[in-house]
Write an enzyme that holds these catalytic residues in place. Structure first.
Site, short mmCIF file in Angstrom:
data_model
loop_
_atom_site.label_atom_id
_atom_site.label_comp_id
_atom_site.label_asym_id
_atom_site.label_seq_id
_atom_site.Cartn_x
_atom_site.Cartn_y
_atom_site.Cartn_z
N TRP A 133 0.87 -1.19 0.00
CA TRP A 133 0.00 0.00 0.00
C TRP A 133 0.91 1.24 0.00
CZ3 TRP A 133 -2.08 2.73 4.80
CH2 TRP A 133 -3.09 3.63 4.46
N ASP A 214 -0.82 -5.57 9.59
CA ASP A 214 -1.86 -4.65 9.13
C ASP A 214 -3.04 -5.51 8.66
OD1 ASP A 214 -3.41 -2.67 8.07
OD2 ASP A 214 -1.94 -1.95 6.62
N ALA A 216 -6.59 -5.18 7.48
CA ALA A 216 -7.56 -4.17 7.02
C ALA A 216 -8.72 -4.76 6.23
CB ALA A 216 -6.84 -3.12 6.17
N LYS A 249 -13.42 -1.32 5.69
CA LYS A 249 -13.88 -2.13 4.56
C LYS A 249 -14.92 -3.16 4.99
CE LYS A 249 -10.01 -0.40 2.84
NZ LYS A 249 -9.66 0.38 1.70
C1 LMR Z 1 -6.86 1.73 -1.15
O1 LMR Z 1 -5.74 1.18 -1.08
O2 LMR Z 1 -7.45 1.93 -2.22
C2 LMR Z 1 -7.54 2.15 0.11
O3 LMR Z 1 -6.89 1.60 1.22
C3 LMR Z 1 -7.74 3.61 0.19
C4 LMR Z 1 -6.52 4.37 0.62
O4 LMR Z 1 -6.62 5.09 1.61
O5 LMR Z 1 -5.48 4.29 -0.02
#
Ligand code: LMR
Length: 411
Positions: A133, A214, A216, A249
């Site tokens: 991410w 993490d 999520a 989510k």
């Molecule tokens: C994503 O990766 O699309 C989501 O987790 C939104 C973000 O905050 O990046």
């Protein structure tokens, strides 16, 4: 020149966040048949991101029943934290060696955890498998920690190269931190097997690494319990660990920013030190976390009927994602790994130029790395999406990720 222009004149110009910019670009595109596989939000078969029924009902109950909005404290809603801990650990109570703290989203949890680590181990390096991410490394760097990236994917780009992960981590030193996606890896949809989690926990114990998980996307992969198995294995095996949780989510409460940080430590004394420091960090960041979203989640999890409604809705989301994955995987041999992956995301073997071309030509919106949000696809648009991307698929060259192997990023 005004005083404020002087005050900020020395700042470095910043690029806008690419993912947030993509949302704006998609909105501005007038084409009626555009396809949004960009930002990670769940969408129904008809393309909506609705408020879940269980959330609506819990909000109605809160509206009529909530009798105070007085402060709760820097730790936030402790019943919420306890209920989330049950989802993660399968255990009723937070154990003697663990505490939880409500945070604004998973990002807030990552940031408090990062600041805590920076206080406890200022020289620690945070090891992160690439790709990841895009906000992970900035969160740790902003807290003053060094980030080191390591190999993660195999040459096909569809699977974890576990040997490469383990071999890269032989460079990690005692006290370093290992960031791990609990399930449904963002951006690749890959997941460690049970055996790999055991090997990672052995590695953490042998080398004195602190895992920071993490989590999520619990419930969007194989199921609530199934998606927590890796975290459970790790937490049971190591003395010290951190876990950042997001409800954004799995309860679809994205903009309410609902999360929690859990910290585990081997002794009562070190746990107390960690708790005290985490609370002062949270106090200086946001004083107290916003209540509403966590109160909604607490209301759902504390009410057996609402909980069942939520579990069923979540199962429906999970099943739809799986069906889309099967459909896409069947479209081309280079896409077969999509069916083995889980959660919202997969990384398509597309070049940066191809991503730009499919946006221009077909109105298909995805980030430059070729990550797609499977929830953006449905029966109505799959027939346009597949022919749009197929001519651009390539045998993935992972060198863009692996060139960063063990490379120290500037702090
Ligand atoms: C994503 O990766 O699309 C989501 O987790 C939104 C973000 O905050 O990046």
């Amino acid at each position: 020149m005004t005083l404020s222009a002087h005050a900020f004149a020395g700042l470095e110009p910043q690029k806008p966040d690419a993912l947030l910019a993509l949302i704006a670009q998609y909105r501005a595109d007038p084409r009626a048949d555009k396809i949004d596989v960009g930002v990670g939000v769940y969408r129904t078969e008809t393309g909506e991101t609705p408020v879940m029924r269980a959330v609506k009902d819990a909000e109605a109950a809160l509206l009529s029943g909530q009798d105070s909005k007085s402060y709760l404290g820097a730790e936030g809603d402790q019943r919420f934290a306890q209920l989330i801990w049950q989802l993660i650990s399968g255990k009723e109570q937070l154990g003697a060696h663990c505490f939880g703290l409500q945070t604004p989203g998973g990002t807030g949890a990552l940031r408090v955890g990062a600041e805590l680590l920076a206080r406890a181990r200022p020289d620690a390096r945070v090891w992160i498998g690439e790709p990841t991410w895009p906000n992970h490394a900035p969160i740790f760097r902003e807290a003053g920690l060094q980030v080191r990236t390591h190999a993660y994917l195999d040459a096909s780009g569809g699977h974890i190269d576990f040997d490469a992960v383990i071999s890269a981590l032989t460079e990690a030193a005692s006290g370093d931190v290992l960031l791990l996606h609990g399930c449904c890896h963002n951006p690749t949809g890959t997941q460690f097997s049970g055996e790999q989690w055991m090997a990672l926990s052995d590695l953490c114990n042998r080398r004195g690494l602190v895992p920071f998980i993490d989590l999520a996307y619990q419930g969007l992969g194989d199921g609530m319990d199934e998606d927590a198995q890796g975290a459970r294995r790790m937490l049971a095996a190591v003395p010290d660990a951190l876990l950042a949780y997001s409800c954004d989510k799995n309860f679809a409460v994205y903009r309410d920013r609902v999360g929690a940080l859990f910290v585990q430590s081997g002794t009562e004394q070190s746990l107390e030190l960690a708790r005290g420091n985490a609370l002062t960090i949270a106090r200086s960041l946001w004083s107290m976390p916003p209540d509403h979203g966590a109160a909604v989640v607490r209301t759902i999890l504390d009410d057996p009927a609402l909980r069942t409604v939520w579990e069923n809705e979540l199962a429906g989301m999970r099943d739809r994602l799986q069906a889309v994955r099967q459909g896409l995987a069947a479209a081309h041999p280079l896409l077969t790994s999509v069916a083995t992956q889980r959660g919202l995301f997969s990384l398509l073997p597309l070049s940066v130029e191809a991503v730009a071309a499919v946006r221009r030509t077909h109105g298909i919106y995805m980030p430059a790395d070729g990550r797609i949000n499977l929830a953006g696809l449905n029966q109505a648009n799959l027939g346009r999406f597949v022919p749009g991307v197929l001519p651009h698929l390539l045998a993935r060259d992972t060198s863009i990720f692996q060139s960063a192997k063990s490379q120290e990023l500037s702090a």
